[in-house]
Design a protein around this motif. Structure first.
Motif, PDB file in Angstrom:
ATOM      1  N   LEU A   1       0.821  -1.212   0.000  1.00  0.00           N
ATOM      2  CA  LEU A   1       0.000   0.000   0.000  1.00  0.00           C
ATOM      3  C   LEU A   1       0.861   1.270   0.000  1.00  0.00           C
ATOM      4  O   LEU A   1       0.359   2.359  -0.269  1.00  0.00           O
ATOM      5  CB  LEU A   1      -0.932   0.009   1.213  1.00  0.00           C
ATOM      6  CG  LEU A   1      -2.103  -0.992   1.160  1.00  0.00           C
ATOM      7  CD1 LEU A   1      -2.839  -1.003   2.483  1.00  0.00           C
ATOM      8  CD2 LEU A   1      -3.055  -0.646   0.016  1.00  0.00           C
ATOM      9  N   ALA A   2       2.138   1.105   0.304  1.00  0.00           N
ATOM     10  CA  ALA A   2       3.039   2.261   0.316  1.00  0.00           C
ATOM     11  C   ALA A   2       3.876   2.368  -0.960  1.00  0.00           C
ATOM     12  O   ALA A   2       4.748   3.225  -1.054  1.00  0.00           O
ATOM     13  CB  ALA A   2       3.969   2.165   1.528  1.00  0.00           C
ATOM     14  N   LEU A   3       3.598   1.492  -1.935  1.00  0.00           N
ATOM     15  CA  LEU A   3       4.347   1.556  -3.184  1.00  0.00           C
ATOM     16  C   LEU A   3       4.069   2.881  -3.902  1.00  0.00           C
ATOM     17  O   LEU A   3       2.968   3.420  -3.810  1.00  0.00           O
ATOM     18  CB  LEU A   3       3.962   0.385  -4.095  1.00  0.00           C
ATOM     19  CG  LEU A   3       4.441  -1.008  -3.652  1.00  0.00           C
ATOM     20  CD1 LEU A   3       3.797  -2.095  -4.500  1.00  0.00           C
ATOM     21  CD2 LEU A   3       5.960  -1.113  -3.731  1.00  0.00           C
ATOM     22  N   PRO A   4       5.045   3.396  -4.655  1.00  0.00           N
ATOM     23  CA  PRO A   4       4.846   4.692  -5.314  1.00  0.00           C
ATOM     24  C   PRO A   4       3.970   4.626  -6.565  1.00  0.00           C
ATOM     25  O   PRO A   4       3.530   5.660  -7.049  1.00  0.00           O
ATOM     26  CB  PRO A   4       6.273   5.111  -5.689  1.00  0.00           C
ATOM     27  CG  PRO A   4       7.032   3.826  -5.810  1.00  0.00           C
ATOM     28  CD  PRO A   4       6.431   2.890  -4.803  1.00  0.00           C
TER      29      PRO A   4
ATOM     30  N   VAL B   1      -0.805   0.021  -6.285  1.00  0.00           N
ATOM     31  CA  VAL B   1      -1.635   0.245  -5.094  1.00  0.00           C
ATOM     32  C   VAL B   1      -3.090  -0.066  -5.419  1.00  0.00           C
ATOM     33  O   VAL B   1      -3.808  -0.679  -4.611  1.00  0.00           O
ATOM     34  CB  VAL B   1      -1.483   1.692  -4.588  1.00  0.00           C
ATOM     35  CG1 VAL B   1      -2.429   1.951  -3.425  1.00  0.00           C
ATOM     36  CG2 VAL B   1      -0.044   1.957  -4.162  1.00  0.00           C
ATOM     37  N   GLY B   2      -3.547   0.329  -6.603  1.00  0.00           N
ATOM     38  CA  GLY B   2      -4.920   0.020  -7.002  1.00  0.00           C
ATOM     39  C   GLY B   2      -5.177  -1.468  -7.057  1.00  0.00           C
ATOM     40  O   GLY B   2      -6.252  -1.944  -6.653  1.00  0.00           O
ATOM     41  N   GLN B   3      -4.199  -2.231  -7.543  1.00  0.00           N
ATOM     42  CA  GLN B   3      -4.353  -3.691  -7.585  1.00  0.00           C
ATOM     43  C   GLN B   3      -4.383  -4.261  -6.166  1.00  0.00           C
ATOM     44  O   GLN B   3      -5.102  -5.215  -5.878  1.00  0.00           O
ATOM     45  CB  GLN B   3      -3.199  -4.298  -8.388  1.00  0.00           C
ATOM     46  CG  GLN B   3      -3.429  -5.715  -8.859  1.00  0.00           C
ATOM     47  CD  GLN B   3      -4.431  -5.788  -9.997  1.00  0.00           C
ATOM     48  OE1 GLN B   3      -4.888  -4.767 -10.494  1.00  0.00           O
ATOM     49  NE2 GLN B   3      -4.805  -6.977 -10.382  1.00  0.00           N
ATOM     50  N   CYS B   4      -3.598  -3.662  -5.276  1.00  0.00           N
ATOM     51  CA  CYS B   4      -3.609  -4.092  -3.878  1.00  0.00           C
ATOM     52  C   CYS B   4      -4.974  -3.825  -3.246  1.00  0.00           C
ATOM     53  O   CYS B   4      -5.499  -4.653  -2.487  1.00  0.00           O
ATOM     54  CB  CYS B   4      -2.501  -3.370  -3.114  1.00  0.00           C
ATOM     55  SG  CYS B   4      -2.257  -3.973  -1.437  1.00  0.00           S
ATOM     56  N   LEU B   5      -5.561  -2.690  -3.570  1.00  0.00           N
ATOM     57  CA  LEU B   5      -6.898  -2.380  -3.053  1.00  0.00           C
ATOM     58  C   LEU B   5      -7.929  -3.374  -3.579  1.00  0.00           C
ATOM     59  O   LEU B   5      -8.854  -3.780  -2.851  1.00  0.00           O
ATOM     60  CB  LEU B   5      -7.292  -0.953  -3.448  1.00  0.00           C
ATOM     61  CG  LEU B   5      -6.449   0.191  -2.850  1.00  0.00           C
ATOM     62  CD1 LEU B   5      -6.918   1.529  -3.383  1.00  0.00           C
ATOM     63  CD2 LEU B   5      -6.492   0.156  -1.330  1.00  0.00           C
ATOM     64  N   GLU B   6      -7.770  -3.772  -4.826  1.00  0.00           N
ATOM     65  CA  GLU B   6      -8.683  -4.776  -5.383  1.00  0.00           C
ATOM     66  C   GLU B   6      -8.556  -6.098  -4.619  1.00  0.00           C
ATOM     67  O   GLU B   6      -9.545  -6.765  -4.308  1.00  0.00           O
ATOM     68  CB  GLU B   6      -8.384  -5.002  -6.860  1.00  0.00           C
ATOM     69  CG  GLU B   6      -9.290  -6.049  -7.499  1.00  0.00           C
ATOM     70  CD  GLU B   6      -9.024  -6.219  -8.979  1.00  0.00           C
ATOM     71  OE1 GLU B   6      -9.234  -7.336  -9.474  1.00  0.00           O
ATOM     72  OE2 GLU B   6      -8.606  -5.242  -9.644  1.00  0.00           O
ATOM     73  N   LEU B   7      -7.301  -6.470  -4.308  1.00  0.00           N
ATOM     74  CA  LEU B   7      -7.072  -7.708  -3.563  1.00  0.00           C
ATOM     75  C   LEU B   7      -7.696  -7.625  -2.170  1.00  0.00           C
ATOM     76  O   LEU B   7      -8.347  -8.572  -1.707  1.00  0.00           O
ATOM     77  CB  LEU B   7      -5.567  -7.977  -3.472  1.00  0.00           C
ATOM     78  CG  LEU B   7      -5.138  -9.172  -2.626  1.00  0.00           C
ATOM     79  CD1 LEU B   7      -5.773 -10.461  -3.124  1.00  0.00           C
ATOM     80  CD2 LEU B   7      -3.609  -9.288  -2.631  1.00  0.00           C
TER      81      LEU B   7
END
Length: 508
Positions: free
Chosen positions: A430-433, A438-444
């Motif tokens: 979530l802290a990636l630039p 980050v959007g893919q992480c939010l989807e996960l």
């Protein structure tokens, strides 16, 4: 390429449908972008010639352009028929390394005709030197120079059946260079029978000939007219089975030839006209077996350039999986997964482009097939997968996409992800630039909270809500981050996170 996604169990509601639609659009765009990547190039055998003649590793100084009178004098020296004709040809070859001199030479009346006369000579040394002059011309980036060489194509094809390996190799690379630059050359070569000639030539025992043949074929297969005019001729010949044999011979037949033919198979798959034909030859299990064999050489006795073969083989397998639904059944072997991670770990430092190719394949293995999702978890490969997150921007997105492939399978898979301590490893993502990662992480996270509400409770306990709050003011992410914050702030009851109560906006 990105594999097709099937609908995961338990997803319903307008938000989830929009999520899948947006994802499909993004994947289609990425697939298209990868198909358009071309590797057309030209090659010179000048380095080998220089070494034979006492040069220093082919490190020659480029000649200055000659005047038209000087070019004419060189041509006359070649035409005279004196005893030093070979020396005149050598001087001409040197001069033809200059682009301006090439253009002036082909404009001279009778210049190409003179070279062809010497190229078809019965004197081997003159024939070779004339061939080297034509080879220099073939390397020109000016289509007019390539088209001036049209009269020589039939002779180049004829000499592919000769006995001199060096001369055959020279003819092959000259053909390959001409094919790159000129559609007129390609259109002339097809009726002249280049495909049957190459089909005969591919049975040569000489590695140098096979590598040169692979170069010619790879250039032909990248032509814009290849899907309709070239690939059908290739499929009707013996070339596909021999290409597959030579690729799968890998290190035994010579890595150079294997690399060339692996790219040839890749271009055939990307044409969307021949995947079924390659699958009928057993390409998928054969290439998967080759990956296992190549991995066995890592890292103890890996030959130089092994990554150059691994790359197109990974692409072939990945693209075959993306093209043909249901062929994953041919690959249900946990050892393939272990092999893939061994390759990823071995090459991630020195050859990071291999990581991206391996993750494309992992994505396509897990996109439709629960077998590989389960195997990844049961073999405890999740930590190794998450270690690849910082490799590159694309690697981050692909790692998180693979995890989404697992999570979308439903509650049982999300439970396992949770039990394998995925959340603590996801928080740094979530802290990636990169907003896309980050959007893919939010989807996960959305999929985890949707299918396994306990994950949301743990996420809050580990301070995850603070990471989400940081994205509330990021334009591309604020809507999705806000929706997830709304989810985790609600009372942690299973019904709260059930699909019918979730209105998370579509993820791009």
């Amino acid at each position: 390429m990105w594999g097709r996604r099937r609908r995961g169990p338990g997803l319903s509601g307008r938000g989830a449908e929009e999520l899948r639609a947006r994802r499909r659009e993004r994947e289609a765009a990425l697939r298209k972008a990868r198909r358009q990547e071309q590797l057309v190039s030209k090659r010179l055998l000048r380095e080998d010639t220089a070494a034979q003649e006492g040069g220093q590793d082919g490190a020659e100084i480029m000649p200055d352009p000659l005047s038209e009178d000087e070019v004419l004098e060189l041509l006359r020296g070649v035409q005279r028929g004196s005893e030093d004709r070979k020396a005149s040809l050598s001087r001409l070859r040197w001069a033809l390394q200059n682009k301006e001199t090439q253009q002036k030479f082909v404009r001279l009346d009778g210049s190409i005709r003179t070279l062809i006369g010497l190229f078809t000579s019965s004197l081997a040394d003159l024939q070779m030197e004339a061939g080297r002059c034509l080879h220099e011309l073939s390397h020109s980036s000016d289509p007019a120079v390539a088209e001036a060489c049209l009269p020589v194509t039939s002779y180049l094809l004829t000499y592919l059946s000769g006995h001199s390996v060096e001369f055959t190799e020279l003819c092959l690379y000259t053909l390959g260079n001409l094919v790159v630059e000129s559609e007129a050359v390609r259109k002339q070569l097809l009726p002249q029978g280049i495909i049957p000639v190459l089909a005969s030539c591919i049975q040569s025992p000489h590695e140098a000939v096979l590598e040169g043949l692979g170069y010619v074929l790879s250039q032909l297969l990248q032509a814009k007219e290849a899907p309709t005019e070239i690939i059908p001729l290739v499929l009707d010949s013996v070339l596909p089975q021999h290409m597959l044999r030579l690729v799968c011979s890998g290190l035994k037949a010579g890595i150079g030839a294997a690399v060339e033919f692996a790219w040839c198979l890749h271009y055939i798959v990307c044409s969307h006209t021949a995947s079924a034909a390659l699958l009928s030859l057993g390409a998928l299990p054969a290439l998967a077996s080759l990956l296992l064999d190549l991995a066995s050489h890592i890292p103890q006795d890996a030959p130089e350039g092994l990554e150059l073969l691994v790359c197109p083989v990974l692409r072939c397998v990945s693209n075959l999986l993306a093209e043909e639904t249901g062929c994953q059944d041919q690959l249900q072997d946990e050892q393939l997964l272990v092999t893939l991670f061994l390759i990823l770990q071995c090459f991630c430092q020195q050859h990071p482009f291999i990581v991206q190719e391996g993750l494309w394949l992992l994505n396509n293995l897990t996109a439709d097939e629960p077998f590989f999702c389960s195997a990844l978890l049961s073999l405890d490969l999740l930590p190794a997968l998450l270690q690849l997150l910082p490799c590159s921007q694309m690697a981050s997105v692909l790692v998180l996409t693979v995890l989404c492939n697992i999570a979308v399978k439903g509650p049982a898979y999300c439970q396992q992800l949770h039990q394998h301590a995925a959340l603590p490893l996801l928080l740094p993502a979530l802290a990636l630039p990169d907003p896309e990662a980050v959007g893919q992480c939010l989807e996960l996270l959305h999929l985890l909270f949707l299918h396994w509400p306990e994950a949301a409770a743990d996420f809050v306990r580990q301070g995850g809500h603070q990471a989400l709050e940081q994205h509330q003011h990021t334009p591309q992410l604020q809507e999705r981050a806000g929706a997830l914050l709304d989810m985790v702030r609600q009372p942690l009851a299973a019904s709260t996170f059930s699909p019918c109560h979730t209105t998370l906006p579509a993820f791009s």
